[in-house]
Motif scaffolding. Sequence first.
Motif, PDB file in Angstrom:
ATOM      1  N   TYR A 296      19.441  23.895  66.364  1.00 54.28           N
ATOM      2  CA  TYR A 296      20.183  23.383  65.214  1.00 54.28           C
ATOM      3  C   TYR A 296      19.240  22.544  64.369  1.00 54.28           C
ATOM      4  N   GLN A 297      19.481  22.541  63.067  1.00 54.55           N
ATOM      5  CA  GLN A 297      18.708  21.699  62.155  1.00 54.55           C
ATOM      6  C   GLN A 297      19.308  20.298  62.190  1.00 54.55           C
ATOM      7  N   CYS A 298      18.461  19.326  62.454  1.00 50.92           N
ATOM      8  CA  CYS A 298      18.925  17.939  62.570  1.00 50.92           C
ATOM      9  C   CYS A 298      18.264  17.092  61.492  1.00 50.92           C
ATOM     10  N   LEU A 299      19.065  16.454  60.674  1.00 52.50           N
ATOM     11  CA  LEU A 299      18.557  15.520  59.685  1.00 52.50           C
ATOM     12  C   LEU A 299      18.496  14.152  60.347  1.00 52.50           C
ATOM     13  N   ILE A 300      17.291  13.588  60.416  1.00 52.25           N
ATOM     14  CA  ILE A 300      17.077  12.306  61.077  1.00 52.25           C
ATOM     15  C   ILE A 300      16.625  11.281  60.049  1.00 52.25           C
ATOM     16  N   LYS A 301      17.326  10.165  60.001  1.00 57.99           N
ATOM     17  CA  LYS A 301      16.906   9.012  59.206  1.00 57.99           C
ATOM     18  C   LYS A 301      16.546   7.922  60.210  1.00 57.99           C
ATOM     19  N   GLY A 302      15.245   7.646  60.336  1.00 57.73           N
ATOM     20  CA  GLY A 302      14.779   6.710  61.335  1.00 57.73           C
ATOM     21  C   GLY A 302      14.248   5.429  60.716  1.00 57.73           C
ATOM     22  N   TYR A 303      14.450   4.323  61.414  1.00 58.12           N
ATOM     23  CA  TYR A 303      14.040   3.018  60.912  1.00 58.12           C
ATOM     24  C   TYR A 303      13.470   2.170  62.049  1.00 58.12           C
ATOM     25  N   PRO A 304      12.382   1.459  61.780  1.00 58.40           N
ATOM     26  CA  PRO A 304      11.946   0.463  62.769  1.00 58.40           C
ATOM     27  C   PRO A 304      12.900  -0.727  62.702  1.00 58.40           C
ATOM     28  N   VAL A 305      13.140  -1.340  63.839  1.00 53.84           N
ATOM     29  CA  VAL A 305      14.003  -2.510  63.897  1.00 53.84           C
ATOM     30  C   VAL A 305      13.138  -3.681  64.343  1.00 53.84           C
ATOM     31  N   PHE A 306      13.137  -4.716  63.542  1.00 47.42           N
ATOM     32  CA  PHE A 306      12.291  -5.881  63.795  1.00 47.42           C
ATOM     33  C   PHE A 306      13.111  -7.007  64.395  1.00 47.42           C
ATOM     34  N   ASN A 307      12.480  -7.767  65.272  1.00 46.58           N
ATOM     35  CA  ASN A 307      13.139  -8.950  65.820  1.00 46.58           C
ATOM     36  C   ASN A 307      12.877 -10.142  64.902  1.00 46.58           C
ATOM     37  N   HIS A 308      13.373 -11.292  65.267  1.00 48.03           N
ATOM     38  CA  HIS A 308      13.250 -12.467  64.407  1.00 48.03           C
ATOM     39  C   HIS A 308      11.793 -12.931  64.252  1.00 48.03           C
ATOM     40  N   LYS A 309      10.896 -12.469  65.125  1.00 51.01           N
ATOM     41  CA  LYS A 309       9.476 -12.814  65.000  1.00 51.01           C
ATOM     42  C   LYS A 309       8.716 -11.843  64.099  1.00 51.01           C
ATOM     43  N   GLY A 310       9.387 -10.774  63.685  1.00 46.27           N
ATOM     44  CA  GLY A 310       8.745  -9.779  62.838  1.00 46.27           C
ATOM     45  C   GLY A 310       8.100  -8.645  63.609  1.00 46.27           C
ATOM     46  N   ASP A 311       8.301  -8.605  64.919  1.00 45.76           N
ATOM     47  CA  ASP A 311       7.756  -7.527  65.742  1.00 45.76           C
ATOM     48  C   ASP A 311       8.776  -6.397  65.852  1.00 45.76           C
ATOM     49  N   VAL A 312       8.279  -5.158  65.965  1.00 45.85           N
ATOM     50  CA  VAL A 312       9.181  -4.027  66.177  1.00 45.85           C
ATOM     51  C   VAL A 312       9.678  -4.086  67.617  1.00 45.85           C
ATOM     52  N   SER A 313      10.978  -4.156  67.763  1.00 47.60           N
ATOM     53  CA  SER A 313      11.550  -4.166  69.114  1.00 47.60           C
ATOM     54  C   SER A 313      12.190  -2.829  69.456  1.00 47.60           C
ATOM     55  N   HIS A 314      12.669  -2.115  68.431  1.00 56.57           N
ATOM     56  CA  HIS A 314      13.371  -0.857  68.643  1.00 56.57           C
ATOM     57  C   HIS A 314      13.181   0.042  67.416  1.00 56.57           C
ATOM     58  N   PHE A 315      13.584   1.265  67.591  1.00 58.88           N
ATOM     59  CA  PHE A 315      13.716   2.191  66.470  1.00 58.88           C
ATOM     60  C   PHE A 315      15.143   2.715  66.524  1.00 58.88           C
ATOM     61  N   ILE A 316      15.729   2.881  65.358  1.00 58.66           N
ATOM     62  CA  ILE A 316      17.094   3.393  65.285  1.00 58.66           C
ATOM     63  C   ILE A 316      17.088   4.638  64.418  1.00 58.66           C
ATOM     64  N   ALA A 317      17.822   5.655  64.862  1.00 59.20           N
ATOM     65  CA  ALA A 317      17.898   6.903  64.120  1.00 59.20           C
ATOM     66  C   ALA A 317      19.358   7.263  63.904  1.00 59.20           C
ATOM     67  N   PHE A 318      19.647   7.671  62.686  1.00 53.68           N
ATOM     68  CA  PHE A 318      20.953   8.176  62.323  1.00 53.68           C
ATOM     69  C   PHE A 318      20.772   9.676  62.142  1.00 53.68           C
ATOM     70  N   GLU A 319      21.476  10.465  62.940  1.00 54.44           N
ATOM     71  CA  GLU A 319      21.248  11.906  62.964  1.00 54.44           C
ATOM     72  C   GLU A 319      22.538  12.669  62.698  1.00 54.44           C
ATOM     73  N   LYS A 320      22.375  13.823  62.059  1.00 50.91           N
ATOM     74  CA  LYS A 320      23.506  14.724  61.880  1.00 50.91           C
ATOM     75  C   LYS A 320      22.987  16.143  61.711  1.00 50.91           C
ATOM     76  N   VAL A 321      23.846  17.091  61.991  1.00 56.26           N
ATOM     77  CA  VAL A 321      23.490  18.490  61.827  1.00 56.26           C
ATOM     78  C   VAL A 321      23.363  18.766  60.338  1.00 56.26           C
ATOM     79  N   ALA A 322      22.223  19.343  59.972  1.00 55.22           N
ATOM     80  CA  ALA A 322      21.953  19.598  58.551  1.00 55.22           C
ATOM     81  C   ALA A 322      22.374  20.987  58.146  1.00 55.22           C
TER      82      ALA A 322
END
Length: 170
Positions: free
Chosen positions: A144-170
């Motif tokens: 299946y074709q998946c449209l992914i919108k991904g974002y780095p998630v920063f903590n209060h110190k400005g470091d990347v702690s996680h990545f979050i992706a919003f996905e749906k079938v394209a």
Amino acid sequence: MDFCQYEDAVVRYHNTLDIKGMPIHAWPFHFDFINSLKSVFDDVNKLFQLSVAYKWSQKEWDFESKLTEEVVIVTDAKLKIVFASKNIIQMNGYSREEVLGQSPKMFHGQETDLQVSNEIRLAIQNKQAFEKKVLNYKKNGETYQCLIKGYPVFNHKGDVSHFIAFEKVA
């Protein structure tokens, strides 16, 4: 006015209504709707707990509307899945329990475009947001074709702690 008069008034009022009752075939639909609302509420609550626990600096995520339309996947900084919304099973057949601790590459296969994968990897390395369409594989092997919108998630110190992706079938 005593209780009997009140009861009679209620009966008279309900008799004037066009709809006298709910058709029995509506109950499964209603049950599915209630379960989907409960699922969204549970997922929003878990995402909120993650954001508090890891002190995410972004507070503008609109998880509730995203979860009704898209699958949400959160990875840690090492790209291991730490959260997947319950609706992932409708998109690709995997349950949340099956994907936790795995890499999102588990959805890739032989026909997945390596260039798109490399572009996603580069964006992640550079801590940048991305939007890509990628060929993913369902649990049963279908693509299946998946449209992914991904974002780095920063903590209060400005470091990347996680990545979050919003996905749906394209």
